[in-house]
Scaffold this motif. Sequence first.
Motif, short mmCIF file in Angstrom:
data_model
loop_
_atom_site.label_atom_id
_atom_site.label_comp_id
_atom_site.label_asym_id
_atom_site.label_seq_id
_atom_site.Cartn_x
_atom_site.Cartn_y
_atom_site.Cartn_z
N MET A 1 20.81 9.59 27.27
CA MET A 1 22.01 10.29 27.71
C MET A 1 21.78 11.81 27.58
O MET A 1 21.21 12.27 26.61
N LEU A 2 22.26 12.54 28.56
CA LEU A 2 22.09 14.00 28.59
C LEU A 2 23.02 14.66 27.58
O LEU A 2 24.22 14.37 27.53
N ASP A 3 22.46 15.52 26.77
CA ASP A 3 23.24 16.27 25.78
C ASP A 3 24.19 17.21 26.53
O ASP A 3 23.75 18.01 27.36
N PRO A 4 25.51 17.15 26.26
CA PRO A 4 26.46 18.03 26.96
C PRO A 4 26.18 19.51 26.74
O PRO A 4 26.59 20.35 27.53
N LEU A 5 25.44 19.84 25.67
CA LEU A 5 25.06 21.23 25.43
C LEU A 5 24.31 21.79 26.63
O LEU A 5 24.53 22.92 27.04
N TYR A 6 23.42 20.99 27.24
CA TYR A 6 22.61 21.47 28.36
C TYR A 6 23.46 21.83 29.57
O TYR A 6 23.20 22.84 30.23
N LEU A 7 24.44 21.02 29.86
CA LEU A 7 25.33 21.33 30.99
C LEU A 7 26.14 22.59 30.72
O LEU A 7 26.32 23.43 31.60
N PHE A 8 26.63 22.72 29.49
CA PHE A 8 27.39 23.91 29.12
C PHE A 8 26.53 25.17 29.24
O PHE A 8 26.94 26.18 29.80
N VAL A 9 25.32 25.11 28.69
CA VAL A 9 24.42 26.27 28.72
C VAL A 9 24.06 26.62 30.16
O VAL A 9 24.08 27.80 30.54
N PHE A 10 23.76 25.61 30.97
CA PHE A 10 23.44 25.88 32.37
C PHE A 10 24.60 26.58 33.07
O PHE A 10 24.40 27.60 33.74
N ALA A 11 25.80 26.05 32.92
CA ALA A 11 26.97 26.66 33.57
C ALA A 11 27.20 28.08 33.05
O ALA A 11 27.52 28.99 33.82
N GLY A 12 27.03 28.28 31.76
CA GLY A 12 27.26 29.60 31.18
C GLY A 12 26.24 30.63 31.60
O GLY A 12 26.56 31.81 31.77
N LEU A 13 24.99 30.21 31.79
CA LEU A 13 23.94 31.17 32.11
C LEU A 13 23.70 31.35 33.60
O LEU A 13 23.21 32.39 34.03
N PHE A 14 24.03 30.35 34.40
CA PHE A 14 23.77 30.43 35.84
C PHE A 14 24.76 31.36 36.55
O PHE A 14 24.41 32.00 37.53
N THR A 15 25.97 31.42 36.04
CA THR A 15 27.00 32.26 36.67
C THR A 15 26.66 33.73 36.48
O THR A 15 26.01 34.10 35.50
N PRO A 16 27.09 34.58 37.41
CA PRO A 16 26.73 36.00 37.34
C PRO A 16 27.18 36.69 36.05
O PRO A 16 28.28 36.50 35.57
N GLY A 17 26.28 37.45 35.52
CA GLY A 17 26.48 38.29 34.35
C GLY A 17 25.40 39.36 34.41
O GLY A 17 24.67 39.46 35.40
N PRO A 18 25.26 40.16 33.36
CA PRO A 18 24.27 41.24 33.41
C PRO A 18 22.85 40.79 33.73
O PRO A 18 22.17 41.42 34.55
N ASN A 19 22.37 39.70 33.13
CA ASN A 19 21.00 39.25 33.41
C ASN A 19 20.83 38.83 34.86
O ASN A 19 19.85 39.20 35.51
N VAL A 20 21.76 38.04 35.37
CA VAL A 20 21.68 37.57 36.76
C VAL A 20 21.68 38.75 37.72
O VAL A 20 20.88 38.81 38.66
N ILE A 21 22.56 39.71 37.49
CA ILE A 21 22.65 40.89 38.36
C ILE A 21 21.35 41.69 38.32
O ILE A 21 20.80 42.06 39.35
N LEU A 22 20.86 41.96 37.11
CA LEU A 22 19.65 42.77 36.97
C LEU A 22 18.42 42.06 37.55
O LEU A 22 17.58 42.69 38.20
N LEU A 23 18.31 40.76 37.35
CA LEU A 23 17.15 40.03 37.87
C LEU A 23 17.19 39.90 39.39
O LEU A 23 16.16 40.01 40.05
#
Length: 194
Positions: A1-23
């Motif tokens: 079973m997939l750890d829900p932490l992974y889905l949370f981290v993916f959603a939190g990091l994939f959405t635009p923020g400073p890193n996404v904008i700069l990269l």
Amino acid sequence: MLDPLYLFVFAGLFTPGPNVILLTASGARFGFRPTIPHVLGVAAGVGVTSALTALGVGAVLLALPALKLTLQVIAVGWILWMAWKLLRSRGAKVDGEKDRPFTFVEAVLFQWVNPKIWIVALAAASGYASGLPAGLEALRIGSAFSGINLFVCLFWTFAGTLLAYLLTTPLAWRVFTSVMAAALAASGLMVFLA
């Protein structure tokens, strides 16, 4: 079973923020390969920051308002400086120009003042703890953040590289850099929500 932490981290990091904008902007401006040290620095820095947050550094920051405010002011200053630099850029890098992508170390250090990483890491450490001993919990959270973020960073860098094919005129570059700089400056407001 997939750890829900992974889905949370993916959603939190994939959405635009400073890193996404700069990269995305770096991929468009400098290309995929020159941006790789930036990508790797973000992945490493996010992993270390989130692991330390899981060990309680985030709680210390919340308990010491003066330290938190100092880091917030530094973060806003750095983000606004980067937004200004991006706004002043001329588009695709030309030979002889001194501007360059972030280095590995700069990208790692930026994570210490990146408000989005602190917010997502604090939420993950408090909401998705698995009951492991502190060191193993920090390793679990840090490796989840680092591993997932590596792929997120590669995606956004590649997206920026593809965007460069659409930015064929000085006006197109000006619009792109203005929008990215405004989004980056707006992300600085997140600092005071952390």
